[in-house]
Design an enzyme around this catalytic site. Sequence first.
Site, PDB file in Angstrom:
ATOM      1  N   LYS A  22       9.543 -10.223   7.593  1.00 59.94           N
ATOM      2  CA  LYS A  22       8.688  -9.518   8.585  1.00 59.94           C
ATOM      3  C   LYS A  22       7.325  -9.060   8.034  1.00 59.94           C
ATOM      4  O   LYS A  22       6.059  -9.368   8.429  1.00 59.94           O
ATOM      5  CB  LYS A  22       9.216  -8.202   9.134  1.00 59.94           C
ATOM      6  N   ASN A  23       7.268  -8.370   6.844  1.00 66.77           N
ATOM      7  CA  ASN A  23       6.149  -7.793   6.180  1.00 66.77           C
ATOM      8  C   ASN A  23       5.234  -8.568   5.611  1.00 66.77           C
ATOM      9  O   ASN A  23       4.161  -8.256   4.901  1.00 66.77           O
ATOM     10  CB  ASN A  23       6.640  -6.614   5.380  1.00 66.77           C
ATOM     11  N   ARG A  96       2.293  -0.102  14.019  1.00 63.41           N
ATOM     12  CA  ARG A  96       1.118   0.267  13.199  1.00 63.41           C
ATOM     13  C   ARG A  96       0.728  -0.720  12.254  1.00 63.41           C
ATOM     14  O   ARG A  96      -0.570  -0.683  11.947  1.00 63.41           O
ATOM     15  CB  ARG A  96       1.641   1.219  12.043  1.00 63.41           C
ATOM     16  N   CYS A 120       3.967   8.400  12.552  1.00 60.43           N
ATOM     17  CA  CYS A 120       5.063   7.817  13.095  1.00 60.43           C
ATOM     18  C   CYS A 120       6.465   8.350  12.863  1.00 60.43           C
ATOM     19  O   CYS A 120       6.277   9.465  11.983  1.00 60.43           O
ATOM     20  CB  CYS A 120       5.244   6.388  12.840  1.00 60.43           C
ATOM     21  N   ARG A 125       1.612   8.508   7.573  1.00 58.89           N
ATOM     22  CA  ARG A 125       0.899   7.342   7.328  1.00 58.89           C
ATOM     23  C   ARG A 125      -0.491   7.146   7.606  1.00 58.89           C
ATOM     24  O   ARG A 125      -0.783   6.467   8.611  1.00 58.89           O
ATOM     25  CB  ARG A 125       1.787   6.559   7.947  1.00 58.89           C
ATOM     26  N   ASP A 128      -6.571   6.338   5.458  1.00 60.37           N
ATOM     27  CA  ASP A 128      -7.794   6.524   4.636  1.00 60.37           C
ATOM     28  C   ASP A 128      -8.114   5.788   3.550  1.00 60.37           C
ATOM     29  O   ASP A 128      -9.241   5.471   3.376  1.00 60.37           O
ATOM     30  CB  ASP A 128      -7.706   8.104   4.157  1.00 60.37           C
ATOM     31  N   GLN A 129      -7.021   5.058   3.114  1.00 63.70           N
ATOM     32  CA  GLN A 129      -7.414   4.181   1.843  1.00 63.70           C
ATOM     33  C   GLN A 129      -7.950   2.611   2.290  1.00 63.70           C
ATOM     34  O   GLN A 129      -8.827   2.187   1.488  1.00 63.70           O
ATOM     35  CB  GLN A 129      -6.096   4.218   0.949  1.00 63.70           C
ATOM     36  N   ASP A 312      12.467   0.596   2.151  1.00 63.93           N
ATOM     37  CA  ASP A 312      13.038  -0.172   3.261  1.00 63.93           C
ATOM     38  C   ASP A 312      14.493  -0.302   3.156  1.00 63.93           C
ATOM     39  O   ASP A 312      15.182  -1.077   4.004  1.00 63.93           O
ATOM     40  CB  ASP A 312      12.316  -1.426   3.220  1.00 63.93           C
ATOM     41  N   ILE A 334       8.414   7.526  -0.979  1.00 66.02           N
ATOM     42  CA  ILE A 334       7.348   6.977  -0.270  1.00 66.02           C
ATOM     43  C   ILE A 334       6.921   7.676   1.119  1.00 66.02           C
ATOM     44  O   ILE A 334       5.783   7.822   1.235  1.00 66.02           O
ATOM     45  CB  ILE A 334       7.657   5.474  -0.063  1.00 66.02           C
ATOM     46  N   ARG A 404      12.795  -4.968  16.222  1.00 64.35           N
ATOM     47  CA  ARG A 404      11.477  -5.072  15.718  1.00 64.35           C
ATOM     48  C   ARG A 404      11.531  -5.944  14.485  1.00 64.35           C
ATOM     49  O   ARG A 404      10.629  -6.534  13.968  1.00 64.35           O
ATOM     50  CB  ARG A 404      10.938  -3.586  15.576  1.00 64.35           C
TER      51      ARG A 404
HETATM   52  N1  EPU Z   1      -0.581   6.104   2.459  1.00 64.44           N
HETATM   53  C1  EPU Z   1      -1.890   6.966   2.719  1.00 64.44           C
HETATM   54  N2  EPU Z   1      -3.206   6.714   2.947  1.00 64.44           N
HETATM   55  C2  EPU Z   1      -3.185   5.151   3.101  1.00 64.44           C
HETATM   56  C3  EPU Z   1      -2.286   4.217   3.063  1.00 64.44           C
HETATM   57  C4  EPU Z   1      -1.220   4.705   2.645  1.00 64.44           C
HETATM   58  O1  EPU Z   1      -1.703   8.198   2.507  1.00 64.44           O
HETATM   59  O2  EPU Z   1      -4.314   4.826   3.426  1.00 64.44           O
HETATM   60  C5  EPU Z   1       0.694   6.486   2.204  1.00 64.44           C
HETATM   61  C6  EPU Z   1       1.461   6.411   3.143  1.00 64.44           C
HETATM   62  O3  EPU Z   1       1.598   7.388   4.154  1.00 64.44           O
HETATM   63  C7  EPU Z   1       2.903   6.372   2.492  1.00 64.44           C
HETATM   64  C8  EPU Z   1       2.542   5.651   1.257  1.00 64.44           C
HETATM   65  O4  EPU Z   1       0.969   5.768   1.277  1.00 64.44           O
HETATM   66  O5  EPU Z   1       3.250   7.639   2.154  1.00 64.44           O
HETATM   67  C9  EPU Z   1       2.856   4.260   1.190  1.00 64.44           C
HETATM   68  O6  EPU Z   1       2.548   3.688   2.377  1.00 64.44           O
HETATM   69  P1  EPU Z   1       2.103   2.113   2.610  1.00 64.44           P
HETATM   70  O7  EPU Z   1       0.657   2.113   3.101  1.00 64.44           O
HETATM   71  O8  EPU Z   1       2.394   1.337   1.126  1.00 64.44           O
HETATM   72  O9  EPU Z   1       2.742   1.676   3.737  1.00 64.44           O
HETATM   73  P2  EPU Z   1       2.662   0.595   4.934  1.00 64.44           P
HETATM   74  O10 EPU Z   1       1.822  -0.331   4.257  1.00 64.44           O
HETATM   75  O11 EPU Z   1       2.242   1.233   6.008  1.00 64.44           O
HETATM   76  C10 EPU Z   1       4.541  -1.259   4.389  1.00 64.44           C
HETATM   77  C11 EPU Z   1       5.605  -1.679   5.212  1.00 64.44           C
HETATM   78  C12 EPU Z   1       6.758  -0.836   5.453  1.00 64.44           C
HETATM   79  C13 EPU Z   1       7.174  -0.335   3.995  1.00 64.44           C
HETATM   80  C14 EPU Z   1       5.895   0.173   3.355  1.00 64.44           C
HETATM   81  C15 EPU Z   1       6.459   0.856   1.770  1.00 64.44           C
HETATM   82  C16 EPU Z   1       4.287  -3.573   6.262  1.00 64.44           C
HETATM   83  C17 EPU Z   1       3.811  -3.815   7.823  1.00 64.44           C
HETATM   84  N3  EPU Z   1       5.085  -2.285   6.392  1.00 64.44           N
HETATM   85  O12 EPU Z   1       3.956   0.014   5.267  1.00 64.44           O
HETATM   86  O13 EPU Z   1       7.688  -1.300   6.064  1.00 64.44           O
HETATM   87  O14 EPU Z   1       8.117   0.744   4.246  1.00 64.44           O
HETATM   88  O15 EPU Z   1       4.907  -0.597   3.220  1.00 64.44           O
HETATM   89  O16 EPU Z   1       6.765  -0.395   1.022  1.00 64.44           O
HETATM   90  O17 EPU Z   1       3.928  -4.314   5.433  1.00 64.44           O
HETATM   91  C18 EPU Z   1       9.540  -1.505   7.370  1.00 64.44           C
HETATM   92  O18 EPU Z   1       9.546  -2.817   7.203  1.00 64.44           O
HETATM   93  O19 EPU Z   1      10.678  -0.942   7.901  1.00 64.44           O
HETATM   94  C19 EPU Z   1       8.505  -0.743   6.893  1.00 64.44           C
HETATM   95  C20 EPU Z   1       8.479   0.534   7.182  1.00 64.44           C
END
Ligand code: EPU
Length: 424
Positions: A22-23, A96, A120, A125, A128-129, A312, A334, A404
């Site tokens: 999925k990811n 998201r 969520c 989540r 900002d980055q 995950d 995380i 999902r």
């Molecule tokens: N974060 C920030 N600012 C940002 C981006 C991230 O503070 O701009 C924080 C987040 O709040 C979190 C941490 O950094 O605390 C890591 O978040 P990340 O951005 O890596 O998560 P994501 O990209 O939103 C993806 C997967 C998630 C998985 C996470 C961590 C996808 C579509 N989603 O989310 O998958 O848990 O990486 O590995 O790739 C799932 O499949 O169940 C799922 C939630």
Amino acid sequence: MDKLRMVGGTPLKGEVTIAGAKNAALPILCACLLTNQPIILRNVPDLQDVRTMLKLLQEIGVTASFPDAGDRSHLVLNASIIKSSEATYEMVKTMRASILVLGPLLARMHSAKVSLPGGCAIGARPVDQHIKGLKAMGAAIKIKSGYIQAEIKPPLERLKGASILTDMITVTGTENLLMAATLATGTTVLENAAREPEVGDLAELLVKMGAKISGIGSDKLIIEGVEQLHGAEHVVIPDRIEAGTFLCAVAAAGGEVLVKNCRPNTLDAVLVKLKDAGLIMEVGPDWIKASMKGRPKAVSFRTSEYPAFPTDMQAQLMAVNAIASGSSTITETIFENRFMHVQELNRLGADIAIEGNTAIVQGEEKLSGAIVMATDLRASASLVIAGLAAQGETQVDRIYHLDRGYDRMEQKLTRLGANIQRIK
Ligand code: EPU
């Protein structure tokens, strides 16, 4: 709303084939926005999140077709015409990962309007980055009425290469910036990049499309921007989390299962813990044969970025610990609120307490069936695993969360001999 009803206590036996990740599929679908030529994909998982992403891409103007009738894993995407550069709140609030259209739209169309995802169930989540990185590449970004409004302002004609060091490791943040950088002028260096295999899979597709990327698989990605990308064909990598979920199901319910079409080398941290829990495994290049006799042993672990133990998989291994001999501690680093399965597991008779970001699990010899509620995708999977190990009947409500991210999970479990049905 669909529910799953299961009667636990039957060991799992047989073979299961893992679907595409999925990811990896979600960012890969968005990568089609970077070119006006077709992108041909295989091993795309048939999931609600993929359908949602296709709907969003279709609103943007992408055409999606399935050349083999009845096979939704083979998909052709064509973004030759982009009619809108907007991802509305209605779309983003349901998924998201919709934020992943921001980088490609901005790079190709020079402007994009994407709703802010907001928090969520599992955490705040923020994005900002993503925004900080795109600004470093020359984008002018305003946040207005809940929307990220991004554009490339003259005299700039394209995004420009930049050195970007993100404050934390972010998976979709790395993917958004990587996609944007492929069409920028000059060189972009992404430091502190996520090393998840799904980021690597996206990068491999981008290279096939003509992008110049080095450092794939490392925490430093170097991208030489090119003027245009072209069409390509790609097979999505197998879903390591789905594979890990079935392995946890075997560890909890017992039995012997051959997990096919997986990438064991993307599951190292999970396999180490499952081995400690007593799961016997034989590992091939793309398969794992797992068997379990008796009760698992408790294993403590801590989630972190790849290659460490994935967040995950936290809920699923917690379900195994719930029936293990001994006690364990599970630390989630995380997401700040990813323990919602705890109270539902306790409803099944587990003994789990939460202290800050750590769950303390006292293994119980037996769980007993109950009615429980799924709260997010991986929490749903943990409840199914616990239900398969529990005595008597368990009903998991709100399994739209499960749909999902898992491709026909109950059908795959039925084929393994589990007593599980979907109730419409
Ligand atoms: N974060 C920030 N600012 C940002 C981006 C991230 O503070 O701009 C924080 C987040 O709040 C979190 C941490 O950094 O605390 C890591 O978040 P990340 O951005 O890596 O998560 P994501 O990209 O939103 C993806 C997967 C998630 C998985 C996470 C961590 C996808 C579509 N989603 O989310 O998958 O848990 O990486 O590995 O790739 C799932 O499949 O169940 C799922 C939630």
